[in-house]
Design an enzyme around this catalytic site. Structure first.
Site, mmCIF file in Angstrom:
data_model
loop_
_atom_site.group_PDB
_atom_site.id
_atom_site.type_symbol
_atom_site.label_atom_id
_atom_site.label_comp_id
_atom_site.label_asym_id
_atom_site.label_seq_id
_atom_site.Cartn_x
_atom_site.Cartn_y
_atom_site.Cartn_z
ATOM 1 C CG ASN A 9 38.531 41.232 41.272
ATOM 2 O OD1 ASN A 9 39.350 40.456 41.766
ATOM 3 N ND2 ASN A 9 38.798 41.980 40.221
ATOM 4 N NE ARG A 93 39.864 38.852 37.500
ATOM 5 C CZ ARG A 93 40.519 39.905 37.063
ATOM 6 N NH1 ARG A 93 40.217 41.095 37.525
ATOM 7 N NH2 ARG A 93 41.460 39.774 36.164
ATOM 8 C CG HIS A 181 44.552 39.861 32.038
ATOM 9 N ND1 HIS A 181 45.830 40.206 31.687
ATOM 10 C CD2 HIS A 181 44.312 40.481 33.214
ATOM 11 C CE1 HIS A 181 46.345 40.991 32.612
ATOM 12 N NE2 HIS A 181 45.439 41.184 33.557
ATOM 13 N NE ARG A 241 51.584 41.790 38.144
ATOM 14 C CZ ARG A 241 50.370 41.454 37.696
ATOM 15 N NH1 ARG A 241 50.207 40.353 36.977
ATOM 16 N NH2 ARG A 241 49.335 42.219 37.944
ATOM 17 C CD GLU A 379 38.877 42.013 33.886
ATOM 18 O OE1 GLU A 379 38.714 43.160 34.360
ATOM 19 O OE2 GLU A 379 39.986 41.479 33.802
#
Ligand code: ADP
Length: 397
Positions: A9, A93, A181, A241, A379
């Site tokens: 990732n 990813r 996600h 964010r 993940e």
């Protein structure tokens, strides 16, 4: 010699990795870790499945200048621990699959071109994901590189959930509500299907609350809608964010205050959310400890927005059978979980304070109509599973 799958990732200055051993048709984790501070103050840490430290090294910045160098150092660092294992594939990813890439994909030169073409849709993430694939192709020549997309799980959204209220040519040009996600949501969805197939066939809102946060409404294993849109800026506030913001604010900042795209990018991605609101930290733990009223306000706003989105997603699905909290905040921040659920009694959501305080896997009041669950997301293992499925399929064709 056993077979193993490496999952990467790659971010702007870090590469997270996890090594899975292939046992029958399953992928079992053996070690994980990350190289942080690529090009600045590189630091490699790797741990085995029992969380024992396998490698902990630091270098001067120029010694690990880019992703290629980082991967070389990672492989040196974990080398002794992976002796006797053959890496048969590397899973990556990749944040954006655009409108068309809706399933994991073997990356060849043609596919690489498609991934590069998507860079404008995710300029802050996609180039680093691609750098990770390039680095792995050089370090493991001939080994299949497999891209798994964060957007893929959401590609079956109905058009109503996928579009903005703009003229149709914008949709055709790829200006859509992609959602992100997806690997986390897919993992949670599979987990529920194993644990309780009837529940997984129902209406589930998953709240993935971490540094990046979003929520997804999943009905019968399919993403119905999600709070993130064209970019991973939309939806609920995050560590740094902003989440959803009136686009008129951006016009105002440009026209009345002379901010340009770079200023807005810095503000909306890096200096908004919990960090920007509190002026203290993006980390919920710091904010919970702080006595500064701005910290309390930031947490309060976060809880408010997440609660609102749970209601919105329940409406999108015609009701809710379960709410699942996951990721760093969802799995750990008990007080926030309780605050988010306040006032959601009309959706059958009521939290048991003792279960919640104990971080139980099930935190609803016993006998309540709506289940409220806490689950760890994973993940990387979802990517490893995709890799095995793809390898298996290509062997059989
Ligand atoms: P990422 O999106 O980077 O993968 P994580 O899912 O690891 O992020 O979530 C990280 C965030 O989780 C931290 O910034 C912090 O706000 C929150 N967090 C982690 N542990 C706790 C805890 N024990 N209590 C409250 N918040 C926590």
């Amino acid at each position: 010699m056993s077979d193993a799958v490496l999952v990467l990732n790659a971010g702007s200055s870090s590469i997270k990795f996890e090594l899975f051993e292939v046992v029958g048709d399953r992928a079992e984790t053996r070690l994980d870790g990350q190289m942080e501070g690529i090009g600045a103050s590189p630091h490699l840490i790797a741990r085995d499945a029992r969380r024992q430290v396998l490698a902990d090294h630091r270098w001067p910045g120029p010694d690990v200048a880019d992703h290629v160098a980082a991967l070389v150092r990672i492989m040196e660092g974990i080398g002794p621990a992976i002796e006797g294992r053959r890496i048969i594939a590397v899973g990556h990813r990749v944040v954006h699959g655009g409108p068309d890439l809706a399933a994991p994909m073997l990356v060849d030169e043609l596919a690489m071109g498609k991934l590069r073409a998507l860079m404008p849709l995710a300029p802050l993430h996609q180039p680093h994901n691609i750098a990770g694939i390039e680095a792995a192709s050089r370090r493991f020549p001939g080994v299949p590189q497999i891209a798994c997309f964060d957007t893929a799980f959401h590609r079956a959204h109905d058009w109503e959930a996928d579009t903005f209220a703009l003229p149709p040519e914008f949709y055709a040009r790829g200006i859509r509500r992609y959602g992100f996600h997806g690997l986390s949501y897919e993992y949670i969805s599979h987990l529920l299907a194993e644990e309780d197939p009837a529940l997984a066939a129902g209406r589930v809102v998953v709240a993935h609350l971490g540094n990046g946060s979003s929520l997804c409404g999943i009905r019968n294993g399919r993403s119905i809608d999600s709070t993130m849109g064209f970019t991973a800026l939309d939806g609920v506030p995050m560590g740094t964010r902003c989440g959803q913001i009136d686009p008129g604010v951006l016009l105002h900042l440009m026209q009345a205050e002379g901010m340009d795209a770079a200023d807005l990018t810095g503000l909306l991605y890096g200096n908004a959310g919990l960090k920007g609101m509190s002026g203290i930290s993006q980390d919920v733990r710091d904010l919970e400890k702080s006595t500064d009223p701005r910290a309390a306000q930031a947490l309060s706003h976060f809880a408010w927005r997440v609660r609102r989105e749970i209601g919105a997603l329940a409406a999108a699905m015609g009701g809710i059978d379960a709410l699942v909290f996951t990721a760093g905040i969802g799995e750990n921040a008990r007080t926030l979980r309780a605050r988010i659920c306040e006032g959601l009694g009309f959706l059958g959501i009521a939290i048991c304070p003792d279960r919640n305080a104990a971080n139980d896997p099930e935190i609803a009041l016993p006998g309540g109509p709506t289940r409220v669950l806490v689950r760890a997301t994973d993940e990387e293992s979802m990517i490893a599973r995709h890799v095995l499925t793809l390898l298996h399929c290509s062997k059989n064709t």
